[in-house]
Design a protein around this motif. Structure first.
Motif, PDB file in Angstrom:
ATOM      1  N   ASN A   3       6.625  -4.770  20.255  1.00 23.97           N
ATOM      2  CA  ASN A   3       6.930  -4.625  18.832  1.00 23.97           C
ATOM      3  C   ASN A   3       7.411  -3.217  18.500  1.00 23.97           C
ATOM      4  O   ASN A   3       6.736  -2.227  18.791  1.00 23.97           O
ATOM      5  CB  ASN A   3       5.693  -4.929  17.980  1.00 23.97           C
ATOM      6  N   MET A   4       8.594  -3.139  17.897  1.00 23.26           N
ATOM      7  CA  MET A   4       8.942  -1.941  17.157  1.00 23.26           C
ATOM      8  C   MET A   4       8.234  -2.036  15.814  1.00 23.26           C
ATOM      9  O   MET A   4       7.884  -3.132  15.372  1.00 23.26           O
ATOM     10  CB  MET A   4      10.467  -1.869  16.941  1.00 23.26           C
ATOM     11  N   TYR A   5       8.015  -0.907  15.162  1.00 25.09           N
ATOM     12  CA  TYR A   5       7.344  -0.932  13.869  1.00 25.09           C
ATOM     13  C   TYR A   5       8.210  -0.244  12.824  1.00 25.09           C
ATOM     14  O   TYR A   5       8.679   0.879  13.026  1.00 25.09           O
ATOM     15  CB  TYR A   5       5.975  -0.267  13.950  1.00 25.09           C
ATOM     16  N   PHE A   6       8.411  -0.945  11.734  1.00 23.83           N
ATOM     17  CA  PHE A   6       9.156  -0.426  10.595  1.00 23.83           C
ATOM     18  C   PHE A   6       8.134   0.120   9.602  1.00 23.83           C
ATOM     19  O   PHE A   6       7.332  -0.628   9.053  1.00 23.83           O
ATOM     20  CB  PHE A   6      10.003  -1.539   9.982  1.00 23.83           C
ATOM     21  N   VAL A   7       8.134   1.429   9.406  1.00 24.68           N
ATOM     22  CA  VAL A   7       7.148   2.093   8.556  1.00 24.68           C
ATOM     23  C   VAL A   7       7.827   2.543   7.260  1.00 24.68           C
ATOM     24  O   VAL A   7       8.822   3.264   7.297  1.00 24.68           O
ATOM     25  CB  VAL A   7       6.534   3.314   9.273  1.00 24.68           C
ATOM     26  N   ARG A   8       7.296   2.100   6.149  1.00 22.11           N
ATOM     27  CA  ARG A   8       7.803   2.517   4.839  1.00 22.11           C
ATOM     28  C   ARG A   8       6.697   3.262   4.105  1.00 22.11           C
ATOM     29  O   ARG A   8       5.582   2.761   3.994  1.00 22.11           O
ATOM     30  CB  ARG A   8       8.233   1.297   4.030  1.00 22.11           C
ATOM     31  N   ILE A   9       6.999   4.450   3.636  1.00 25.27           N
ATOM     32  CA  ILE A   9       6.034   5.263   2.895  1.00 25.27           C
ATOM     33  C   ILE A   9       6.544   5.392   1.465  1.00 25.27           C
ATOM     34  O   ILE A   9       7.649   5.901   1.228  1.00 25.27           O
ATOM     35  CB  ILE A   9       5.845   6.639   3.543  1.00 25.27           C
ATOM     36  N   THR A  10       5.781   4.899   0.509  1.00 27.84           N
ATOM     37  CA  THR A  10       6.268   4.803  -0.861  1.00 27.84           C
ATOM     38  C   THR A  10       6.029   6.057  -1.693  1.00 27.84           C
ATOM     39  O   THR A  10       6.711   6.279  -2.685  1.00 27.84           O
ATOM     40  CB  THR A  10       5.615   3.610  -1.572  1.00 27.84           C
ATOM     41  N   LYS A  11       5.047   6.854  -1.300  1.00 24.65           N
ATOM     42  CA  LYS A  11       4.763   8.083  -2.045  1.00 24.65           C
ATOM     43  C   LYS A  11       4.334   9.184  -1.083  1.00 24.65           C
ATOM     44  O   LYS A  11       3.829   8.914   0.007  1.00 24.65           O
ATOM     45  CB  LYS A  11       3.653   7.858  -3.086  1.00 24.65           C
ATOM     46  N   THR A  12       4.514  10.430  -1.483  1.00 31.56           N
ATOM     47  CA  THR A  12       4.085  11.544  -0.650  1.00 31.56           C
ATOM     48  C   THR A  12       2.571  11.704  -0.742  1.00 31.56           C
ATOM     49  O   THR A  12       1.907  11.064  -1.557  1.00 31.56           O
ATOM     50  CB  THR A  12       4.790  12.842  -1.079  1.00 31.56           C
ATOM     51  N   SER A  13       1.989  12.534   0.088  1.00 28.63           N
ATOM     52  CA  SER A  13       0.550  12.782   0.067  1.00 28.63           C
ATOM     53  C   SER A  13       0.296  14.220   0.486  1.00 28.63           C
ATOM     54  O   SER A  13       1.229  14.978   0.770  1.00 28.63           O
ATOM     55  CB  SER A  13      -0.178  11.822   1.011  1.00 28.63           C
ATOM     56  N   ASP A  14      -0.977  14.594   0.581  1.00 29.97           N
ATOM     57  CA  ASP A  14      -1.311  15.959   0.984  1.00 29.97           C
ATOM     58  C   ASP A  14      -1.238  16.146   2.500  1.00 29.97           C
ATOM     59  O   ASP A  14      -1.441  17.239   3.010  1.00 29.97           O
ATOM     60  CB  ASP A  14      -2.711  16.331   0.485  1.00 29.97           C
ATOM     61  N   PRO A  44       0.839  -1.207   0.000  1.00 31.91           N
ATOM     62  CA  PRO A  44       0.000   0.000   0.000  1.00 31.91           C
ATOM     63  C   PRO A  44       0.868   1.250   0.000  1.00 31.91           C
ATOM     64  O   PRO A  44       2.098   1.169   0.020  1.00 31.91           O
ATOM     65  CB  PRO A  44      -0.807  -0.127   1.292  1.00 31.91           C
ATOM     66  N   LEU A  45       0.228   2.411  -0.019  1.00 32.01           N
ATOM     67  CA  LEU A  45       0.959   3.679   0.016  1.00 32.01           C
ATOM     68  C   LEU A  45       1.879   3.739   1.234  1.00 32.01           C
ATOM     69  O   LEU A  45       3.024   4.140   1.147  1.00 32.01           O
ATOM     70  CB  LEU A  45      -0.028   4.851   0.048  1.00 32.01           C
ATOM     71  N   GLU A  46       1.370   3.323   2.366  1.00 31.94           N
ATOM     72  CA  GLU A  46       2.143   3.283   3.602  1.00 31.94           C
ATOM     73  C   GLU A  46       2.039   1.866   4.146  1.00 31.94           C
ATOM     74  O   GLU A  46       0.939   1.357   4.324  1.00 31.94           O
ATOM     75  CB  GLU A  46       1.585   4.277   4.624  1.00 31.94           C
ATOM     76  N   TYR A  47       3.163   1.217   4.352  1.00 32.00           N
ATOM     77  CA  TYR A  47       3.090  -0.135   4.898  1.00 32.00           C
ATOM     78  C   TYR A  47       3.997  -0.273   6.100  1.00 32.00           C
ATOM     79  O   TYR A  47       4.989   0.437   6.244  1.00 32.00           O
ATOM     80  CB  TYR A  47       3.383  -1.198   3.841  1.00 32.00           C
ATOM     81  N   ILE A  48       3.628  -1.214   6.971  1.00 28.43           N
ATOM     82  CA  ILE A  48       4.251  -1.341   8.283  1.00 28.43           C
ATOM     83  C   ILE A  48       4.598  -2.807   8.533  1.00 28.43           C
ATOM     84  O   ILE A  48       3.783  -3.696   8.273  1.00 28.43           O
ATOM     85  CB  ILE A  48       3.308  -0.833   9.386  1.00 28.43           C
ATOM     86  N   VAL A  49       5.800  -3.054   9.035  1.00 33.35           N
ATOM     87  CA  VAL A  49       6.251  -4.400   9.375  1.00 33.35           C
ATOM     88  C   VAL A  49       6.663  -4.408  10.839  1.00 33.35           C
ATOM     89  O   VAL A  49       7.347  -3.495  11.310  1.00 33.35           O
ATOM     90  CB  VAL A  49       7.437  -4.835   8.488  1.00 33.35           C
ATOM     91  N   THR A  50       6.244  -5.426  11.586  1.00 35.34           N
ATOM     92  CA  THR A  50       6.607  -5.518  13.000  1.00 35.34           C
ATOM     93  C   THR A  50       8.035  -6.043  13.160  1.00 35.34           C
ATOM     94  O   THR A  50       8.473  -6.928  12.432  1.00 35.34           O
ATOM     95  CB  THR A  50       5.653  -6.457  13.759  1.00 35.34           C
TER      96      THR A  50
END
Length: 383
Positions: A220-231, A145-151
């Motif tokens: 859980n730490m969370y690894f957050v990846r954001i693939t595109k910018t947004s408003d 997705p646009l923003e995805y999260i992995v534990t």
């Protein structure tokens, strides 16, 4: 031209060695090759893995076969906020828009369709391609997705200025007035797994478990990846000031790192003043169950706090609750109010967090984050 020699040479001069190749002459032979193609059976796929980032259709897979092919979805799954694998049943494929269809004939593209995930988790789709002669091959689709999260499960926390960890006894403290080092323990004398403080007994070589952390069990730490910018934010790595703290400018507090990690509840602290909060994150360290040590933490920007708060309150999100307090320090010196409401039954209703003005001497909670570097060896998914 200038040449810089930046290392010592060897004391002896290399001596060339004469090579004497050996060879033999092999006589010509006759080999019969069958080229009629009557018994050919082959199936080739261009890729073993297809990546779909914030898109619902892909034509990246190409096939070539000795006979026409069919494609079937053999498995679809994701990992929830607890790291458990959750399988999407075949009866729900239509609901999620999941399908795989090859072009007719012996070669062409294979179209993968799947609605973009809404839970901030990676969706895995296993596809099997089979030709009319019974030859099969499988490939995997990873849909982001646009923003995805992995534990990233945490094991224990400490501060680099304490001098002691859960594994190595130092000659300094493991706690102060605001923060006590903690460890995630799977079962103990109370038969109750969860997060505990730890301390060193006099003349002991190993740490002992202390107070059980009631109500804050998320290791859980969370690894957050954001693939595109947004408003909602500007996608860019936040700047750090000369003292190693997150820069507090208004422009910087609109930024969100393209990839960042959130500290687990092993980092829970008592409320602190702003300057103490900055220093705490600078000194904070957390080790994962996989053995990776993370030490370069910082206070989050306002935009980063708002993203964390939004997704911890989303029932469909893979992130579990990590901001359990009412107000958290941002790098700007302002605070973010989580704005949750709890009824007398204990049910929590989440509302979007808001940024509020704060004085440096006020006491508020902390949730440290860290920017993930481009070349960092971190597992982005579980496959």
């Amino acid at each position: 031209m200038n040449v810089t020699i930046d290392r010592m040479g060897q004391p002896q001069v290399d001596k060339p060695v004469e090579l004497k190749p050996a060879y033999e002459v092999i006589p010509w032979t006759t080999v019969t090759i069958d080229v009629d193609g009557g018994n050919l059976n082959y199936l080739e796929l261009l890729k073993e893995e297809i990546i779909m980032k914030n898109i619902d259709e892909s034509l990246e897979q190409y096939f070539t076969s000795s006979s026409p092919v069919t494609a079937s979805i053999t498995e679809v799954y994701y990992y929830d906020k607890y790291g458990a694998k959750q399988t999407i049943l075949e009866s729900n494929y239509l609901r999620y828009g999941i399908s795989a269809s090859p072009e007719s004939g012996n070669f062409g593209n294979l179209t993968i369709k799947s609605n973009i995930p809404t839970n901030n988790g990676i969706r895995y789709i296993k596809v099997t391609v089979t030709n009319e002669q019974g030859l099969s091959k499988e490939f995997t689709v990873k849909q982001y997705p646009l923003e995805y999260i992995v534990t990233v499960p945490g094991w224990y926390s400490y501060r680099t200025d304490f001098g002691s960890t859960y594994e190595v006894k130092g000659n300094r403290k493991v706690s102060d007035d605001y923060f006590s080092s903690k460890v995630y323990y799977e079962g103990d004398r109370r038969n109750d797994e969860g997060i505990y403080t730890y301390y060193w007994e006099k003349n002991a070589s190993n740490p002992s478990l202390g107070t059980y952390q009631t109500g804050k069990h998320n290791n859980n730490m969370y690894f957050v990846r954001i693939t595109k910018t947004s408003d909602k934010y500007v996608l860019s790595v936040p700047a750090m000031d000369e003292d190693g703290y997150t820069e507090s400018s208004p422009e910087n507090n609109k930024l969100v790192a393209p990839a960042f990690m959130i500290a687990s509840q092993l980092g829970t602290v008592y409320p602190q003043r702003f300057n103490d909060a900055k220093e705490h994150c600078k000194q904070y360290a957390e080790k994962s169950l996989d053995g990776q040590v993370y030490e370069d933490w910082r206070l989050p920007t306002e935009a980063e706090l708002l993203i964390i708060d939004y997704y911890q309150g989303d029932d469909n999100s893979v992130i579990d609750r990590v901001l359990a307090g009412d107000k958290y320090w941002a790098a700007s010196g302002n605070v973010m109010a989580t704005n949750e409401e709890e009824d007398w039954w204990g049910n929590v209703t989440w509302k979007n967090g808001t940024i509020e003005k704060a004085d440096d001497n006020e006491m508020h909670y902390i949730r440290c984050i860290r920017t993930v570097k481009a070349n960092e060896p971190i597992v982005e998914d579980k496959e």
